[in-house]
Design a protein around this motif. Structure first.
Motif, short mmCIF file in Angstrom:
data_model
loop_
_atom_site.label_atom_id
_atom_site.label_comp_id
_atom_site.label_asym_id
_atom_site.label_seq_id
_atom_site.Cartn_x
_atom_site.Cartn_y
_atom_site.Cartn_z
N UNK A 1 0.84 -1.19 0.00
CA UNK A 1 0.00 0.00 0.00
C UNK A 1 0.88 1.24 0.00
N UNK A 2 0.39 2.29 -0.62
CA UNK A 2 1.06 3.58 -0.55
C UNK A 2 0.09 4.61 0.02
N UNK A 3 0.63 5.58 0.78
CA UNK A 3 -0.20 6.60 1.41
C UNK A 3 0.68 7.79 1.74
N UNK A 4 0.08 8.88 2.16
CA UNK A 4 0.81 10.12 2.47
C UNK A 4 1.11 10.17 3.96
N UNK A 5 2.38 10.03 4.32
CA UNK A 5 2.76 10.03 5.73
C UNK A 5 2.57 11.39 6.40
N UNK A 6 2.40 12.44 5.62
CA UNK A 6 2.17 13.75 6.22
C UNK A 6 0.73 13.91 6.69
N UNK A 7 -0.14 13.01 6.23
CA UNK A 7 -1.55 13.09 6.60
C UNK A 7 -1.98 11.88 7.43
N UNK A 8 -1.41 10.72 7.13
CA UNK A 8 -1.80 9.49 7.80
C UNK A 8 -0.60 8.83 8.47
N UNK B 1 6.30 6.31 2.88
CA UNK B 1 4.95 6.41 2.33
C UNK B 1 4.41 5.08 1.83
N UNK B 2 4.96 3.97 2.33
CA UNK B 2 4.50 2.65 1.91
C UNK B 2 4.41 1.70 3.10
N UNK B 3 3.65 0.65 2.92
CA UNK B 3 3.56 -0.41 3.92
C UNK B 3 3.29 -1.72 3.20
N UNK B 4 3.92 -2.81 3.68
CA UNK B 4 3.67 -4.15 3.13
C UNK B 4 3.05 -5.00 4.22
N UNK C 1 -10.18 7.15 -1.55
CA UNK C 1 -9.95 8.56 -1.23
C UNK C 1 -10.36 8.86 0.21
N UNK C 2 -9.42 9.38 0.97
CA UNK C 2 -9.68 9.79 2.35
C UNK C 2 -10.06 11.27 2.31
N UNK D 1 -5.22 9.88 -0.47
CA UNK D 1 -5.68 8.57 -0.94
C UNK D 1 -4.75 7.48 -0.45
N UNK D 2 -5.29 6.27 -0.37
CA UNK D 2 -4.52 5.08 -0.05
C UNK D 2 -4.63 4.16 -1.26
N UNK D 3 -3.51 3.70 -1.77
CA UNK D 3 -3.50 2.94 -3.02
C UNK D 3 -2.95 1.54 -2.82
#
Length: 335
Positions: free
Chosen positions: A63-70, A91-94, A151-152, A126-128
């Motif tokens: 997954x990818x996401x924005x670490x500045x928001x989440x 900005x990623x997590x496995x 979309x968050x 967003x989380x992708x």
């Protein structure tokens, strides 16, 4: 313990290295994935659903996401088996999970994982779901790239402090604000490292204990004029409850920074507990703790209200910060 380590090693081999890419598991190539979001206060929960599964024994997804928001909080799954600890990157997590033993894989529709994030910044993001590796019960593997996103939405009613992202007391600060015994500033900051005055700490403790405040007109300190008007009801309430006292010269010192020694005394008085007689303080700066404060420091440490720093120092005469103040008050409320 050994069995657990063996399962983890097996999971890593299957999910990270892979075997027999694409053969029997290719029938999973028709699987589709869906991301669903739910919200609770600052928490954003992402549920990953798989549809059209035929024999899902294990998976490894990114997954990818924005670490500045989440900020990642935790990952869960309802599928029985063993999960590898989430791997966090920029900005990623496995997330990886496998069933254990000679059992069949998931078929049809299944909830693969539920990942909870904490909202630490404002704005829409967003989380992708980028790639996902699927393993069947015969240990055949196929890799898909669904490229689906959720979309968050921005929450204009949610309070976000712009100066506490990744601060050690971030969670405590938001909890303290939620409980109503402290607030931030008009510029959307909390100023966690700002030092706390005696008047400010009196206000925090009175609000935290939800005490009925006095009118503030009964104070008799020599420096009453120096106590801010907004603080007088809180100071008087704390003094009448014997939570805080003035100095030997009959002054209160409203604008003085509250020290960690003074803070320990107030916390211990608030919960009405004493330290065990056999507790020994082993701080490197024990000799700097004022004699009058030793019993309260002992009690505060024994009750888990306060701790030393990384240098094994209590820093008894150091001023407390806003972050420290809200943290110890929350511990007091839970004691």
């Amino acid at each position: 313990m050994l069995k657990r380590k063996l399962i983890q090693l097996l999971s890593i081999v299957i999910l990270a290295i892979g075997v027999s890419q694409g053969t029997v598991a290719a029938k999973e190539a028709n699987a589709t994935f869906e991301l669903k979001l739910s919200y609770s206060d600052r928490a954003v929960k992402l549920t990953i659903l798989g549809h059209g599964l035929t024999d899902l024994y294990a998976y490894d997804l990114g997954l990818s996401y924005d670490e500045d928001i989440l900020s990642f909080s935790k990952a869960e799954t309802s599928i029985k088996g063993f999960s590898v600890n989430p791997i966090l990157g920029a900005n990623t997590i496995r997330i990886a999970h496998t069933k254990v033993g000679e059992v069949g894989g998931e078929k049809g529709d299944a909830e693969l994982a539920a990942i909870t994030f904490e909202r630490i910044g404002s704005g829409t993001t967003s989380i992708k779901l980028g790639d996902i590796k699927l393993v069947d019960s015969k240990l055949n593997v196929v890799t898909l790239n669904p490229q689906v996103a959720a979309t968050v939405a921005a929450d204009s009613h949610l309070l976000i402090f712009k100066d506490i992202k990744k601060h050690w007391a971030q969670a405590s600060i938001y909890e303290a604000v939620k409980r109503g015994f402290v607030t931030g500033y008009a510029d959307a900051t909390f100023k966690p490292n700002l030092q706390v005055t005696r008047a400010e700490f009196a206000a925090m403790i009175v609000r935290a204990l939800q005490m009925q405040t006095s009118d503030g007109n009964g104070l008799a300190f020599n420096d009453n004029k120096e106590i801010p008007a907004w603080a007088k009801p809180y100071v008087q309430t704390a003094v009448e409850a014997k939570l805080i006292t003035g100095y030997a010269d009959d002054t209160f010192g409203a604008s003085k920074w509250i020290t960690r020694s003074e803070m320990s005394a107030i916390l211990v008085r608030a919960i009405g507990k004493e330290a065990g007689s056999d507790i020994q303080l082993t701080f490197a700066d024990f000799d700097r703790i004022p004699a009058w404060a030793i019993p309260s420091v002992k009690a505060a440490v024994e009750l888990g209200l306060m701790k030393g720093n990384t240098h094994n120092q209590f820093a008894p005469n150091a001023p407390a910060t806003r972050a420290e103040a809200v943290t110890v008050i929350l511990r007091m409320l839970e004691a």
